[in-house]
Design an enzyme around this catalytic site. Structure first.
Site, PDB file in Angstrom:
ATOM      1  CB  CYS A 208      11.557  -5.658   1.199  1.00 44.17           C
ATOM      2  SG  CYS A 208      11.933  -5.282  -0.498  1.00 44.17           S
TER       3      CYS A 208
ATOM      4  CG  ASN B 107       2.690  -2.837  -1.567  1.00 45.51           C
ATOM      5  OD1 ASN B 107       2.467  -3.157  -2.730  1.00 45.51           O
ATOM      6  ND2 ASN B 107       3.900  -2.543  -1.142  1.00 45.51           N
TER       7      ASN B 107
ATOM      8  CE  LYS C  68       9.821  -1.713 -11.034  1.00 45.83           C
ATOM      9  NZ  LYS C  68       9.875  -2.349  -9.703  1.00 45.83           N
TER      10      LYS C  68
ATOM     11  N   GLY D 125      -5.143   1.781  -4.339  1.00 48.29           N
ATOM     12  CA  GLY D 125      -5.794   0.487  -4.438  1.00 48.29           C
ATOM     13  C   GLY D 125      -7.041   0.536  -5.279  1.00 48.29           C
ATOM     14  N   GLY D 126      -6.946   0.082  -6.523  1.00 47.23           N
ATOM     15  CA  GLY D 126      -8.116  -0.060  -7.375  1.00 47.23           C
ATOM     16  C   GLY D 126      -8.760   1.215  -7.842  1.00 47.23           C
TER      17      GLY D 126
ATOM     18  CE  LYS E  95       2.807   0.911  -2.134  1.00 49.95           C
ATOM     19  NZ  LYS E  95       3.162   0.941  -3.571  1.00 49.95           N
TER      20      LYS E  95
ATOM     21  N   GLY F 203       9.078  -8.785  -8.661  1.00 54.77           N
ATOM     22  CA  GLY F 203      10.280  -9.013  -7.857  1.00 54.77           C
ATOM     23  C   GLY F 203      11.178  -7.810  -7.733  1.00 54.77           C
TER      24      GLY F 203
END
Length: 306
Positions: free
Chosen positions: A134, A196, A46, A247-248, A169, A73
């Site tokens: 961010c 992302n 995470k 992604g997907g 990233k 968030g």
């Protein structure tokens, strides 16, 4: 040739038995037995911030026909709890068998530097993923990753304080990914993680308000896969450092498509919310897929579309 040798991928800090890993946030800190983490090529934690964060107001997620819209968030226990509790637990569970990449995020360059220094002083990880999505509070809240200048500033600062491999990233919410990819490579990134989530919004027609408490959120899942393929391909034509595609990804074909576009390994995210075994399913399907498409090893597939 053994299956192990066919599937192995070696990237800076990530000596992987196969090219499949989770995306940041998808499995929290990877301690839940249900995700088959031990079968993956690496574990991504995470995203961690300096202070503990409770995240945005609920609801955090909205399921859509093409994916998942989320506004968590960056809820996380904070770096000191991660260093004291979570990273030792990961080490105790997986030992040295699983490369570990810790994802970090800050609102200032100094926060990224401090996080990197704290992580570098431990022996619990093999690489750092620098989440550049961010908001940069020093520059009016614009995300670090949407400009080559701010993205490279973070990577250069982090590079100065660690010998660990670092992966930038990057955000898909930009006009042109190529100058940003080039900038983070020049600043010292060992690799790039792309993409992302894509910024989106969903409205409740009855309440006449957004379904997410914060309004907008990040779209992940099948709907963003073609976007990921395009951006990975464009970045791969621009940089020489390895790219981790995300992604997907729901099937082995999705994974191989991103690798053909230019990725050396891939991350699985949204699909894990409804199929906790999706990573192991993809890994088991890779040998047959390699045979079907006439490749001896998984590494041969990377950047085969020019």
């Amino acid at each position: 040739m053994t299956i192990k040798n066919r599937l192995a991928v070696e990237l800076p800090g990530l000596n992987m038995k196969n090219p499949i890993m989770n995306s940041s946030g998808a499995v929290y800190f990877g301690l839940d037995e249900s995700y088959d983490i031990e079968k993956a090529g690496a574990l991504v934690t995470k995203t961690v911030t300096l202070a503990e964060r409770s995240g945005n107001p609920q609801p955090w997620t909205v399921e859509l026909p093409g994916g998942l819209l989320n506004s968590v968030g960056l809820a996380n226990p904070g770096i000191h709890n991660v260093l004291k509790k979570f990273l030792p637990a990961i080490k105790a569970k997986y030992g040295d068998e699983l490369p570990v990449m810790v994802s970090i995020a800050g609102e200032t360059v100094d926060e990224y530097v401090t996080l990197t220094q704290l992580l570098t002083d431990t022996q619990y990880l093999t690489a750092i993923e620098v989440n550049l999505s961010c908001p940069n509070v020093d520059r009016g809240g614009m995300a670090f990753g949407v400009s080559a200048e701010s993205a490279s500033e973070v990577i250069a600062a982090v590079r100065q304080v660690t010998n660990l491999p670092i992966y930038a990233k990057l955000s898909p919410n930009v006009t042109d990914i190529k100058p940003i990819a080039k900038a983070v490579e020049a600043a010292g990134a060992n690799g790039i993680v792309l993409i992302n989530t894509v910024i989106g919004m969903s409205l409740d027609l009855h309440k006449r308000q957004p379904k997410l408490a914060r309004g907008t959120g990040g779209l992940s899942g099948k709907a963003i896969h073609p976007i990921a393929v395009r951006l990975v391909y464009e970045a791969a034509q621009t940089v020489s450092i390895p790219i981790i595609g995300v992604g997907g990804i729901e099937t082995v074909a999705d994974a191989l498509e991103l690798m053909m576009a230019g990725a050396s390994a891939v991350q699985v995210g949204a699909a894990l919310t409804y199929n906790t075994h999706v990573m192991s399913n993809i890994i088991e399907a890779i040998p047959g897929a390699l045979d079907n498409y006439h490749f001896d090893t998984i590494q041969e597939l990377t950047r085969t579309f020019k």
